[in-house]
Design a protein around this motif. Structure first.
Motif, PDB file in Angstrom:
ATOM      1  N   ARG A   1      27.359  46.535  16.040  1.00  0.00           N
ATOM      2  CA  ARG A   1      28.046  46.316  14.770  1.00  0.00           C
ATOM      3  C   ARG A   1      27.739  47.437  13.783  1.00  0.00           C
ATOM      4  O   ARG A   1      28.612  47.884  13.033  1.00  0.00           O
ATOM      5  N   GLY A   2      26.468  47.900  13.799  1.00  0.00           N
ATOM      6  CA  GLY A   2      26.110  49.009  12.915  1.00  0.00           C
ATOM      7  C   GLY A   2      26.871  50.278  13.264  1.00  0.00           C
ATOM      8  O   GLY A   2      27.396  50.975  12.373  1.00  0.00           O
ATOM      9  N   VAL A   3      26.965  50.578  14.557  1.00  0.00           N
ATOM     10  CA  VAL A   3      27.714  51.761  14.975  1.00  0.00           C
ATOM     11  C   VAL A   3      29.184  51.612  14.624  1.00  0.00           C
ATOM     12  O   VAL A   3      29.841  52.562  14.157  1.00  0.00           O
ATOM     13  N   SER A   4      29.727  50.391  14.842  1.00  0.00           N
ATOM     14  CA  SER A   4      31.137  50.161  14.516  1.00  0.00           C
ATOM     15  C   SER A   4      31.386  50.311  13.013  1.00  0.00           C
ATOM     16  O   SER A   4      32.406  50.894  12.583  1.00  0.00           O
ATOM     17  N   ALA A   5      30.421  49.814  12.218  1.00  0.00           N
ATOM     18  CA  ALA A   5      30.584  49.950  10.763  1.00  0.00           C
ATOM     19  C   ALA A   5      30.522  51.413  10.339  1.00  0.00           C
ATOM     20  O   ALA A   5      31.282  51.853   9.452  1.00  0.00           O
ATOM     21  N   ILE A   6      29.641  52.181  10.952  1.00  0.00           N
ATOM     22  CA  ILE A   6      29.552  53.609  10.631  1.00  0.00           C
ATOM     23  C   ILE A   6      30.860  54.316  10.983  1.00  0.00           C
ATOM     24  O   ILE A   6      31.371  55.161  10.217  1.00  0.00           O
ATOM     25  N   LEU A   7      31.408  53.969  12.154  1.00  0.00           N
ATOM     26  CA  LEU A   7      32.684  54.570  12.541  1.00  0.00           C
ATOM     27  C   LEU A   7      33.798  54.192  11.566  1.00  0.00           C
ATOM     28  O   LEU A   7      34.652  55.031  11.205  1.00  0.00           O
ATOM     29  N   ASP A   8      33.804  52.910  11.131  1.00  0.00           N
ATOM     30  CA  ASP A   8      34.829  52.489  10.164  1.00  0.00           C
ATOM     31  C   ASP A   8      34.686  53.266   8.859  1.00  0.00           C
ATOM     32  O   ASP A   8      35.690  53.692   8.248  1.00  0.00           O
ATOM     33  N   VAL A   9      33.427  53.463   8.416  1.00  0.00           N
ATOM     34  CA  VAL A   9      33.209  54.217   7.180  1.00  0.00           C
ATOM     35  C   VAL A   9      33.664  55.660   7.349  1.00  0.00           C
ATOM     36  O   VAL A   9      34.291  56.253   6.449  1.00  0.00           O
ATOM     37  N   GLU A  10      33.354  56.247   8.490  1.00  0.00           N
ATOM     38  CA  GLU A  10      33.776  57.625   8.721  1.00  0.00           C
ATOM     39  C   GLU A  10      35.291  57.735   8.760  1.00  0.00           C
ATOM     40  O   GLU A  10      35.876  58.693   8.214  1.00  0.00           O
ATOM     41  N   LEU A  11      35.966  56.753   9.412  1.00  0.00           N
ATOM     42  CA  LEU A  11      37.429  56.775   9.445  1.00  0.00           C
ATOM     43  C   LEU A  11      38.012  56.606   8.045  1.00  0.00           C
ATOM     44  O   LEU A  11      38.983  57.288   7.658  1.00  0.00           O
ATOM     45  N   ALA A  12      37.420  55.678   7.290  1.00  0.00           N
ATOM     46  CA  ALA A  12      37.927  55.488   5.914  1.00  0.00           C
ATOM     47  C   ALA A  12      37.684  56.726   5.067  1.00  0.00           C
ATOM     48  O   ALA A  12      38.554  57.119   4.242  1.00  0.00           O
ATOM     49  N   SER A  13      36.504  57.362   5.247  1.00  0.00           N
ATOM     50  CA  SER A  13      36.226  58.582   4.484  1.00  0.00           C
ATOM     51  C   SER A  13      37.200  59.682   4.853  1.00  0.00           C
ATOM     52  O   SER A  13      37.682  60.429   3.972  1.00  0.00           O
ATOM     53  N   GLU A  14      37.495  59.805   6.157  1.00  0.00           N
ATOM     54  CA  GLU A  14      38.437  60.835   6.581  1.00  0.00           C
ATOM     55  C   GLU A  14      39.832  60.548   6.035  1.00  0.00           C
ATOM     56  O   GLU A  14      40.550  61.461   5.581  1.00  0.00           O
ATOM     57  N   GLY A  15      40.223  59.226   6.054  1.00  0.00           N
ATOM     58  CA  GLY A  15      41.531  58.890   5.477  1.00  0.00           C
ATOM     59  C   GLY A  15      41.602  59.173   3.995  1.00  0.00           C
ATOM     60  O   GLY A  15      42.612  59.686   3.482  1.00  0.00           O
ATOM     61  N   LEU A  16      40.513  58.855   3.275  1.00  0.00           N
ATOM     62  CA  LEU A  16      40.477  59.136   1.837  1.00  0.00           C
ATOM     63  C   LEU A  16      40.506  60.632   1.570  1.00  0.00           C
ATOM     64  O   LEU A  16      41.168  61.098   0.623  1.00  0.00           O
ATOM     65  N   ARG A  17      39.791  61.416   2.422  1.00  0.00           N
ATOM     66  CA  ARG A  17      39.821  62.869   2.239  1.00  0.00           C
ATOM     67  C   ARG A  17      41.224  63.420   2.430  1.00  0.00           C
ATOM     68  O   ARG A  17      41.692  64.306   1.684  1.00  0.00           O
ATOM     69  N   LEU A  18      41.938  62.895   3.431  1.00  0.00           N
ATOM     70  CA  LEU A  18      43.314  63.340   3.658  1.00  0.00           C
ATOM     71  C   LEU A  18      44.219  62.956   2.491  1.00  0.00           C
ATOM     72  O   LEU A  18      45.127  63.731   2.099  1.00  0.00           O
ATOM     73  N   GLN A  19      44.002  61.761   1.943  1.00  0.00           N
ATOM     74  CA  GLN A  19      44.803  61.352   0.792  1.00  0.00           C
ATOM     75  C   GLN A  19      44.551  62.258  -0.411  1.00  0.00           C
ATOM     76  O   GLN A  19      45.477  62.625  -1.148  1.00  0.00           O
ATOM     77  N   ILE A  20      43.271  62.611  -0.626  1.00  0.00           N
ATOM     78  CA  ILE A  20      42.948  63.497  -1.744  1.00  0.00           C
ATOM     79  C   ILE A  20      43.596  64.862  -1.559  1.00  0.00           C
ATOM     80  O   ILE A  20      44.165  65.458  -2.507  1.00  0.00           O
ATOM     81  N   LEU A  21      43.562  65.358  -0.337  1.00  0.00           N
ATOM     82  CA  LEU A  21      44.181  66.647  -0.062  1.00  0.00           C
ATOM     83  C   LEU A  21      45.689  66.574  -0.278  1.00  0.00           C
ATOM     84  O   LEU A  21      46.303  67.509  -0.820  1.00  0.00           O
ATOM     85  N   GLU A  22      46.274  65.475   0.166  1.00  0.00           N
ATOM     86  CA  GLU A  22      47.711  65.319  -0.005  1.00  0.00           C
ATOM     87  C   GLU A  22      48.077  65.230  -1.495  1.00  0.00           C
ATOM     88  O   GLU A  22      49.074  65.817  -1.938  1.00  0.00           O
ATOM     89  N   GLN A  23      47.240  64.493  -2.244  1.00  0.00           N
ATOM     90  CA  GLN A  23      47.504  64.371  -3.677  1.00  0.00           C
ATOM     91  C   GLN A  23      47.370  65.722  -4.365  1.00  0.00           C
ATOM     92  O   GLN A  23      48.189  66.082  -5.247  1.00  0.00           O
ATOM     93  N   ARG A  24      46.356  66.491  -3.994  1.00  0.00           N
ATOM     94  CA  ARG A  24      46.207  67.823  -4.589  1.00  0.00           C
ATOM     95  C   ARG A  24      47.378  68.725  -4.235  1.00  0.00           C
ATOM     96  O   ARG A  24      47.840  69.530  -5.056  1.00  0.00           O
ATOM     97  N   ARG A  25      47.864  68.592  -3.003  1.00  0.00           N
ATOM     98  CA  ARG A  25      48.997  69.429  -2.595  1.00  0.00           C
ATOM     99  C   ARG A  25      50.234  69.096  -3.439  1.00  0.00           C
ATOM    100  O   ARG A  25      50.978  69.985  -3.872  1.00  0.00           O
TER     101      ARG A  25
END
Length: 216
Positions: free
Chosen positions: A184-208
């Motif tokens: 569960r800890g590994v799965s939660a870390i992966l979920d956080v990493e996926l959410a962080s990557e999605g948020l980073r992409l959204q920020i990049l898209e917004q800046r663009r």
């Protein structure tokens, strides 16, 4: 002293049996670590055998055996046989004194050999049976001691395996819980990493988009 000091313990009583694919992959990893000359080369921790030092007679016998030659020489048994009296010469003269002396010496040797053999046979007939029974009794005592030691060793090994099994089965629930928590800890870390990557992409898209609007 063991060659390898590392101990890699396992949990055979609670671990699941590996699949054929996993076993084959593990065997490939093991085979990759083994040098190609492992079957003909000693381990570095094993000392080399010392050079044998045989006496000249033993070395001669080893060479004879290696060459496949028949056994020759040994003890001359003819001197223990009863000698024949020296024959008369062709002209009828009596044998020489030296010939009779040699014949007498051979007869004395044969007589001594037969006397010692008779004495040894008499001793064997009188005491041999008891000595044989005593020897058998001693061998039986040694055998019983070895069998007892073997049985005790087996019981100790079974007791250790039993304690090991009980300890593993007692901690099986805790191990399963820790494994599930880890998953569960590994799965939660992966979920956080996926959410962080999605948020980073959204920020990049917004800046663009903001950059495009400012460019207009």
């Amino acid at each position: 002293m063991p060659v390898i000091n590392e101990s890699h313990d396992s949990l055979p009583y609670i671990d699941a049996e590996p699949s054929a694919q996993a076993r084959a992959a593990a065997q490939q990893l093991v085979a990759a670590e083994i040098p190609p000359d492992h079957a003909s080369t000693l381990h570095p921790a094993i000392p080399e055998l010392p050079e044998p030092r045989f006496s000249p007679l033993i070395q001669q016998e080893i060479d004879r055996k290696a060459a496949g030659l028949p056994l020759t020489g040994g003890i001359d048994l003819s001197r223990y046989e009863a000698p024949e009296p020296p024959a008369r010469s062709t002209d009828g003269e009596a044998p020489e004194l030296d010939a009779w002396r040699r014949t007498l010496q051979r007869a004395y040797t044969a007589s001594s050999h037969l006397s010692m053999r008779h004495e040894n046979l008499a001793l064997l007939e009188e005491y041999g049976k008891n000595a044989w029974l005593i020897g058998n009794s001693q061998l039986e005592d040694i055998l019983r001691g070895l069998e007892k030691e073997l049985a005790e060793t087996k019981e100790a090994a079974e007791a250790v395996n039993k304690q090991r099994k009980l300890a593993q089965e007692a901690s099986q629930g805790e191990m399963v819980s820790l494994e599930e928590t880890w998953k569960r800890g590994v799965s939660a870390i992966l979920d956080v990493e996926l959410a962080s990557e999605g948020l980073r992409l959204q920020i990049l898209e917004q800046r663009r988009r903001l950059a495009q609007q400012q460019a207009r």
